[in-house]
Enzyme design. Structure first.
Site, mmCIF file in Angstrom:
data_model
loop_
_atom_site.group_PDB
_atom_site.id
_atom_site.type_symbol
_atom_site.label_atom_id
_atom_site.label_comp_id
_atom_site.label_asym_id
_atom_site.label_seq_id
_atom_site.Cartn_x
_atom_site.Cartn_y
_atom_site.Cartn_z
ATOM 1 N N ASP A 181 -16.514 -3.860 -10.667
ATOM 2 C CA ASP A 181 -16.762 -5.039 -9.662
ATOM 3 C C ASP A 181 -16.423 -6.337 -10.240
ATOM 4 O O ASP A 181 -15.966 -6.497 -11.254
ATOM 5 C CB ASP A 181 -17.901 -4.980 -9.222
ATOM 6 C CG ASP A 181 -19.186 -4.831 -10.285
ATOM 7 O OD1 ASP A 181 -19.059 -5.793 -11.097
ATOM 8 O OD2 ASP A 181 -20.357 -3.925 -9.917
ATOM 9 N N HIS A 186 -1.109 0.530 -13.357
ATOM 10 C CA HIS A 186 -2.267 1.506 -12.805
ATOM 11 C C HIS A 186 -1.250 2.779 -12.376
ATOM 12 O O HIS A 186 -2.123 3.510 -11.729
ATOM 13 C CB HIS A 186 -3.182 0.884 -11.697
ATOM 14 C CG HIS A 186 -2.125 0.365 -10.698
ATOM 15 N ND1 HIS A 186 -1.173 -0.722 -10.693
ATOM 16 C CD2 HIS A 186 -1.970 0.519 -9.402
ATOM 17 C CE1 HIS A 186 -0.733 -0.780 -9.736
ATOM 18 N NE2 HIS A 186 -1.163 -0.106 -8.638
ATOM 19 N N ASP A 187 -0.161 2.805 -12.024
ATOM 20 C CA ASP A 187 0.672 3.870 -11.747
ATOM 21 C C ASP A 187 1.344 4.757 -12.788
ATOM 22 O O ASP A 187 1.869 5.546 -12.585
ATOM 23 C CB ASP A 187 1.742 3.516 -10.621
ATOM 24 C CG ASP A 187 1.252 2.696 -9.466
ATOM 25 O OD1 ASP A 187 0.158 2.854 -8.912
ATOM 26 O OD2 ASP A 187 1.813 1.722 -8.980
ATOM 27 N N ASN A 232 -23.266 -3.512 -11.927
ATOM 28 C CA ASN A 232 -24.440 -3.183 -10.849
ATOM 29 C C ASN A 232 -24.960 -1.621 -11.182
ATOM 30 O O ASN A 232 -25.827 -0.958 -10.302
ATOM 31 C CB ASN A 232 -24.465 -3.586 -9.612
ATOM 32 C CG ASN A 232 -23.383 -2.903 -8.977
ATOM 33 O OD1 ASN A 232 -22.657 -2.044 -9.456
ATOM 34 N ND2 ASN A 232 -23.168 -3.323 -7.747
ATOM 35 N N ASP A 269 -2.988 -9.377 -5.421
ATOM 36 C CA ASP A 269 -2.207 -8.540 -5.149
ATOM 37 C C ASP A 269 -1.787 -8.708 -3.548
ATOM 38 O O ASP A 269 -2.813 -8.826 -3.006
ATOM 39 C CB ASP A 269 -2.600 -6.862 -5.244
ATOM 40 C CG ASP A 269 -1.517 -6.027 -5.926
ATOM 41 O OD1 ASP A 269 -0.846 -5.904 -5.149
ATOM 42 O OD2 ASP A 269 -1.849 -5.401 -6.908
ATOM 43 N N GLU A 276 7.097 -6.008 -6.522
ATOM 44 C CA GLU A 276 7.094 -4.613 -6.943
ATOM 45 C C GLU A 276 8.265 -4.185 -6.261
ATOM 46 O O GLU A 276 8.456 -4.100 -5.084
ATOM 47 C CB GLU A 276 6.141 -3.993 -6.807
ATOM 48 C CG GLU A 276 5.984 -2.646 -7.463
ATOM 49 C CD GLU A 276 5.259 -1.296 -6.868
ATOM 50 O OE1 GLU A 276 5.062 -0.519 -7.672
ATOM 51 O OE2 GLU A 276 4.949 -1.603 -5.665
ATOM 52 N N ASP A 310 3.383 -5.950 -3.547
ATOM 53 C CA ASP A 310 3.468 -4.348 -3.701
ATOM 54 C C ASP A 310 4.455 -3.832 -2.868
ATOM 55 O O ASP A 310 4.861 -4.328 -1.583
ATOM 56 C CB ASP A 310 2.005 -3.778 -2.790
ATOM 57 C CG ASP A 310 2.030 -2.246 -3.117
ATOM 58 O OD1 ASP A 310 1.708 -1.922 -4.144
ATOM 59 O OD2 ASP A 310 1.907 -1.499 -2.218
#
Ligand code: NOJ
Length: 558
Positions: A29, A329-330, A23, A98, A256, A199
């Site tokens: 998104d 992503h870490d 968007n 997650d 994790e 997590d």
């Protein structure tokens, strides 16, 4: 060994903020994810792991959740999410969500209640303690810098936060809290999701009395990890969660777990103990860090990688189950980290993929890995967005480190390396957004992007596609045992697998020089076929194999 779908699956991780913006607000998104499902289907992955999309003030990009049963406005609506699940299932893929329940956001209703007063019914959902002689209740450092305690003026006590102060730790000693979490999990599972990535789930049980941690160098704060990692009631909590929730569905779970050992991982993932199915361990991700932690840079010694991976491969074989990853992503981008993101970018990315995908376990691919996306180097700290990176920059400057040294660490290890927008095509903003992206796009997007990769049969994308389909076609990749070869070689990582009379030989050159593999005496192997390779090798003669820089080759034989 029991065969299950999640042992035979390949997972793709989506970090929604950086995946695809539908968007034009500059933020990825859920409708953006839906637009790209055919791309993922073509790659051939079976399961999508979606990093948090729940309501969140975004102190830690969604890992600070203020409502576990609502979708973040930036990402869309619950209807969008329902459509996503539906479209994933229509394509015969699965979705895991997650689960972030070591902590919530400080803006979660439980916490806003909890902090109101000492006798609030939600007080005990979090970990509150009075001061100790005018100071924090103990010396623990928070992962993102500073103390793990924050003082709350209104109620006159400290609360524990192992991450940022906007991520207060939930009190798992409280059975009502635990059951709220289980109910929330069932609510998502009843919607039809296929599992959870959990997590820092091995942090949920804290040691009695919350003792001070060691602080050998007399720093401002100590290391409390031995008192919150794999704590005294962790197995009890995970077993309870399994019995009350997980065991009632056919789903996959991956926990994790920083600081988990092979022995502990067996306990967590051994079927008969009914806890989790697999864990993300960190040993191989810590090998290029010095004694001061992740920002303390150290080159990888390949022999350390061999020792570590081999212990996990052998240790969990037949008793637990491995997850296989080198990106998320870490973590920085693996091609920049253990490969060569310049002249050998394509070759070394394929080599690293080969190394990982021929091992035993469930492989995870992080968005952009299949394109060989690389680390970034922003000139100014202003361009970085990650709370861990920004806090490190501030604290390290205060500690007297030079700006140059700090930026080198951030370039090498910072989490934003993995969080720049997915590179879809060579158009403006790499096709990620028509607006202004929340974090800058890597400037190499004209060369490195999905559109190029899908159209180029020699691309990393097509190579990954083949790695994924090989796992499906060959039980030996899924279930074979593992034997390390040449443990002391500093540049070649070679291993063999065997299963029901078949053998697999995997040779990977981790260097930018030619290397010669000499078949060790203790390996009997007769090659019948080459399954995959990133170079020109086409001979089945394996007594001596000359590997070009970053070359990889996989033989099937007996
Ligand atoms: C691990 C997540 O992967 C990371 O992104 C997050 O910052 C911490 N846990 C805290 O939730």
């Amino acid at each position: 060994m029991k065969k299950t779908w999640w042992k035979e699956s390949v997972v793709y991780q989506i970090y929604p903020r950086s995946f695809n913006d539908s968007n034009g607000d500059g933020i990825g998104d859920i409708p953006g994810v839906i637009e790209k499902l055919d791309y993922l289907k073509e790659l051939g992955v079976d399961v999508i792991w979606l990093s948090p999309v729940y309501q969140s003030p975004n102190d830690d990009n969604g890992y600070d959740i203020s409502d576990y049963q609502a979708i973040m406005d930036d990402f869309g609506t619950m209807n969008d999410w329902e459509q996503l699940l539906d479209e994933i299932h229509q394509r015969e893929m699965k979705l895991i969500m997650d689960l972030v329940v070591n902590h919530s956001s400080d803006e979660h209703a439980w916490f806003t209640e909890s902090r109101k007063s000492k006798d609030n019914p939600f007080r005990d959902y979090y970990i509150w303690r009075p001061d100790k002689e005018g100071k924090e209740p103990n010396n623990w450092a928070a992962t993102f810098g500073g103390s793990a305690w924050d003082y709350d003026e209104a109620s006159g006590e400290y609360y524990l936060h192992l991450f940022s102060k906007k991520q207060p730790d939930l009190n798992w000693e409280n059975s009502e809290l635990r059951h709220e979490v289980y109910d929330m999990m069932k609510w998502w599972l009843d919607k039809g999701i296929d599992g959870f990535r959990m997590d820092v789930i091995n942090f949920i049980s804290k040691a009695d009395g919350l003792p001070d941690g060691p602080n050998p160098h007399n720093k401002k704060y100590g290391d409390g990890s031995q008192y919150f990692m794999n704590g005294p009631r962790i197995h009890e909590f995970l077993h309870e969660m399994n019995q009350e929730v997980i065991s009632k569905y056919d789903v996959m779970t991956v926990g994790e777990m920083p600081g988990v050992s092979v022995e502990q991982a067996i306990e967590y993932t051994d079927d008969s103990r009914e806890e989790l199915q697999m864990v993300f361990q960190f040993e191989h991700m810590d090998l290029d860090s010095g004694p001061e932690g992740k920002w303390d840079l150290k080159p990888l010694d390949l022999r350390d990688l061999k020792k570590s991976i081999s212990r996990w491969q052998t240790g969990l074989h037949g008793t637990g189950w491995n997850s296989l990853y080198m990106n998320n992503h870490d973590q920085p981008r693996v091609v920049s980290r253990f490969g060569n993101d310049k002249e050998y970018r394509v070759t070394s990315a394929k080599m690293l993929g080969t190394f990982l995908h021929m091992l035993q376990g469930t492989p995870y691919i992080y968005q952009g890995e299949e394109l060989g996306m690389t680390n970034i180097k922003f000139d100014s700290i202003q361009d970085y967005k990650d709370i861990e990176t920004l806090n490190y920059y501030r604290d390290a400057l205060n500690d007297g480190k030079s700006e140059h040294e700090i930026m080198q660490s951030i370039y090498t290890k910072g989490r934003d390396n993995a969080r720049t927008p997915m590179q879809w095509n060579s158009e403006k903003n790499a096709g990620f957004t028509t607006g202004s992206p929340w974090i800058a796009v890597n400037e190499n997007y004209k060369e490195i992007n999905a559109s190029q990769a899908v159209h180029d049969p020699e691309s990393i994308f097509h190579y990954y596609k083949k790695l994924i389909s090989l796992r499906k076609d060959h039980k030996i990749i899924q279930y074979g045992d593992y034997q390390l070869l040449l443990p002391d070689h500093q540049e070649i990582y070679a291993y063999a697998r065997s299963y029901e009379g078949q053998k697999l030989l995997v040779l990977t050159n981790f260097s930018n020089q030619e290397q010669t593999f000499t078949k060790p005496e203790n390996l009997s192997f007769y090659a019948k076929d080459i399954l995959i390779g990133n170079g020109q090798i086409n001979s089945l003669h394996v007594e001596k194999v000359v590997l070009k820089p970053y070359e990889a080759v996989v033989y099937l034989g007996e």
